[in-house]
Design an enzyme around this catalytic site. Structure first.
Site, short mmCIF file in Angstrom:
data_model
loop_
_atom_site.label_atom_id
_atom_site.label_comp_id
_atom_site.label_asym_id
_atom_site.label_seq_id
_atom_site.Cartn_x
_atom_site.Cartn_y
_atom_site.Cartn_z
N TYR A 141 -2.41 -3.39 6.29
CA TYR A 141 -3.49 -2.77 6.96
C TYR A 141 -3.21 -2.57 8.50
CZ TYR A 141 -6.99 -2.73 3.35
OH TYR A 141 -7.71 -2.64 2.24
N LYS A 191 5.36 -9.70 -3.67
CA LYS A 191 6.27 -8.87 -4.30
C LYS A 191 7.50 -9.18 -3.84
CE LYS A 191 7.14 -5.51 -7.06
NZ LYS A 191 7.05 -5.66 -8.56
N ASP A 223 2.12 -7.69 -9.60
CA ASP A 223 2.17 -6.82 -11.14
C ASP A 223 1.56 -7.65 -11.89
OD1 ASP A 223 4.62 -7.55 -10.19
OD2 ASP A 223 5.80 -6.00 -11.17
N ASP A 247 -7.12 -6.75 -1.54
CA ASP A 247 -7.88 -5.92 -1.69
C ASP A 247 -8.01 -5.38 -3.09
OD1 ASP A 247 -9.75 -3.75 -0.91
OD2 ASP A 247 -8.14 -2.41 -0.78
N ASP A 251 -10.77 -6.18 -6.46
CA ASP A 251 -11.86 -5.24 -7.22
C ASP A 251 -11.44 -5.40 -8.61
OD1 ASP A 251 -12.82 -3.97 -4.78
OD2 ASP A 251 -12.36 -1.97 -5.69
C1 IPM Z 1 -12.78 -4.45 1.14
C2 IPM Z 1 -13.15 -2.65 1.51
C3 IPM Z 1 -12.45 -2.52 2.81
C4 IPM Z 1 -10.91 -2.94 2.65
C5 IPM Z 1 -12.48 -0.99 3.39
C6 IPM Z 1 -14.03 -0.71 3.51
C7 IPM Z 1 -11.93 -0.80 4.66
O1 IPM Z 1 -12.32 -2.10 0.44
O2 IPM Z 1 -13.43 -5.13 2.03
O3 IPM Z 1 -12.45 -4.73 0.18
O4 IPM Z 1 -10.36 -2.05 2.41
O5 IPM Z 1 -10.75 -4.00 3.25
MN MN Z 2 -11.87 -3.30 -1.25
#
Ligand code: IPM
Ligand code: MN
Length: 364
Positions: A141, A191, A223, A247, A251
C-alpha cells in the site's frame, strides 16, 4: 471518567452505522458514569466535496488530540474517476499513516445463531474464532516507487512491496502478544517462495519468535491460507500478515461470519498488551455501500462491535466492551436481524432499530 472521541462518519452508509455506534457508546457511558465528548468531522468523499481534500490537516490534528477515532466508511461512484487527483480512500490511508496505526486487528467470530447465515456449511464455520493481524502502514500500500507514466512503448505503472525489519518486528510482536492471550498459536502468512519482502518477513518473525518460546509459530503461504480459510477455518487462531494480504484475506474471512456487516476492526498505534491503552481508529471492515445509503437497512453491528473494541483498547474499559458485545449477542438471540443476515423465522429490522435494541440492552 471523561473521554474525547473523534467521529468521522464518511460516505455512503457510514453516517447511518456510526450514529448507532454512538447511541450504544452513550448508553454504556450513562450506565457506568463515563462522559464522552464526540468531535465530528468530514472525511473521504464528503471532505473532497466540501474542502477539496479527503482529509484536512486540522482533522488529523483533532484526531491526534482525542482518546480514539470512530470511523464509518469512505468512497462512492462519484469519486471513482481513475485520473482524479485525490480519492476518498486517500483520507483513510492518510489517517492510518498520520496516526501511526500500524496494527490492524480484525477478529472473525462466528456466533452460534448465525451459523446458518453463511454460504458455507454450518459444520465448517462452527466455533470459528480467530483474529487476523494486518500490517497497516507499510507493504504494497505504501511502498515507493508508486506511480504511472508513459514511455515510447506505452503506459507503465509500478507499486512496491517493501518492508524494513523494524516494521515486521513490531507487527510480529502484536501477533505473538495476542497469541499469548489466546491459544498460544500464531500463523504468519507470506509469499516467501516468490517475494523477497516475504523472505525478510519470515526471518524477522522467526527472530521475534525466540522471545516467545511458549508460542507455536507456523508459516503459511498466502495462497494456501486463502484455501485453508474456507476448507478448515477452525485451525486458525491468530494470523499475522502483510497489508495487502490482510486486506484480501479478511474480506474472505468475513464470509465465515455470515456478513461483512458483522466484522469490526481496530487499528492501533501500539502493541495490545493487557492493561495497556493505545491510540486507535475503529471501523467496520465493510465499505460505504453507496447503493444502500440513506435507506436505513444496513447492519450497524460491525460498527457497534468496533465501538466495543474502542472501549477496550483505547479507553481501557474492558467491562464496558464486554457488555456491548453481550448486548449484540443477546439481540441476535432474540431473533432480530438486518437484511444481510435475515433468514425465515427471524425478525427483520432496519439500521436504527437494530442500534436502539442493542443500546437498550446495554442500558439495562
Ligand atoms: C479496508 C478497505 C480499505 C483498504 C480501503 C477503503 C482503502 O478495503 O479497510 O479493508 O484497502 O485498506
Ligand atoms: Mn478491504
Amino acid at each position: 471518567m471523561e473521554f474525547t472521541i473523534a467521529v468521522l462518519p464518511g460516505d455512503g452508509i457510514g453516517p447511518e452505522v456510526v450514529a448507532e455506534a454512538v447511541k450504544v457508546l452513550e448508553a454504556a457511558g450513562r450506565r457506568f458514569g463515563h462522559s464522552f465528548e464526540f468531535k465530528r468531522d468530514l472525511v473521504g468523499g464528503a471532505a473532497i466535496d466540501e474542502y477539496g481534500v479527503a482529509l484536512r490537516n486540522e482533522t488529523l490534528k483533532m484526531c491526534r488530540a482525542t482518546d480514539a477515532v470512530l470511523f464509518g466508511a469512505v468512497g462512492g461512484p462519484q469519486w471513482d474517476d481513475p485520473t482524479a487527483r485525490t480519492r476518498p480512500e486517500d483520507g483513510l490511508l492518510a489517517l492510518r499513516k498520520g496516526l501511526g496505526l500500524f496494527a490492524n486487528l480484525r477478529p472473525v467470530k462466528v456466533l452460534p445463531m448465525l451459523e446458518d447465515s453463511t454460504n458455507l456449511k454450518p459444520e465448517v464455520v462452527r466455533g470459528v474464532d480467530m483474529v487476523v493481524v494486518r500490517e497497516l502502514t507499510g507493504g504494497l500500500y505504501f511502498g515507493r516507487p508508486k506511480r504511472q507514466w508513459r514511455t515510447s512503448k506505452g503506459r507503465r505503472a509500478v507499486d512496491t512491496m517493501a518492508y524494513a525489519d523494524w516494521e515486521v518486528e513490531r507487527i510480529a510482536r502484536v501477533g505473538f502478544e495476542l497469541a499469548r492471550q489466546r491459544k498460544k498459536k500464531l500463523v504468519s502468512v507470506d509469499k516467501a517462495n516468490v517475494l523477497e519482502s516475504s523472505r525478510l518477513w519470515r526471518q524477522v518473525v522467526a527472530e521475534v519468535g525466540r522471545e516467545y518460546p511458549d508460542i507455536e509459530l507456523e508459516n503459511m503461504l498466502v495462497d494456501s491460507c486463502a484455501m485453508r480459510l474456507i476448507q478448515h477455518p477452525i485451525d486458525l487462531d491468530v494470523v499475522v500478515t502483510e497489508n495487502t494480504f490482510g486486506d484480501i484475506l479478511t474480506d474472505e474471512a468475513s464470509m465465515l461470519a455470515g456478513s461483512m456487516g458483522m466484522l469490526p476492526s481496530a487499528s492501533l498505534a501500539g502493541i495490545p498488551v493487557t492493561g495497556k491503552r493505545s491510540h486507535g481508529l475503529y471501523e467496520p471492515i465493510h465499505g460505504s455501500s453507496p447503493k444502500r445509503a440513506g435507506m436505513n437497512v444496513s447492519n450497524p453491528i460491525a460498527t457497534i462491535l468496533s465501538a466495543a473494541m474502542l472501549l477496550r483498547h483505547s479507553l481501557g474499559l474492558s467491562r464496558e466492551a464486554g457488555l456491548v458485545e453481550g448486548a449484540v449477542r443477546s439481540v441476535l438471540e432474540d431473533g432480530y436481524r438486518t437484511y444481510d443476515i435475515f433468514r425465515d423465522g427471524t425478525k427483520r429490522v432496519g439500521t436504527a432499530e437494530m442500534g436502539e435494541l442493542i443500546a437498550a440492552k446495554v442500558g439495562m
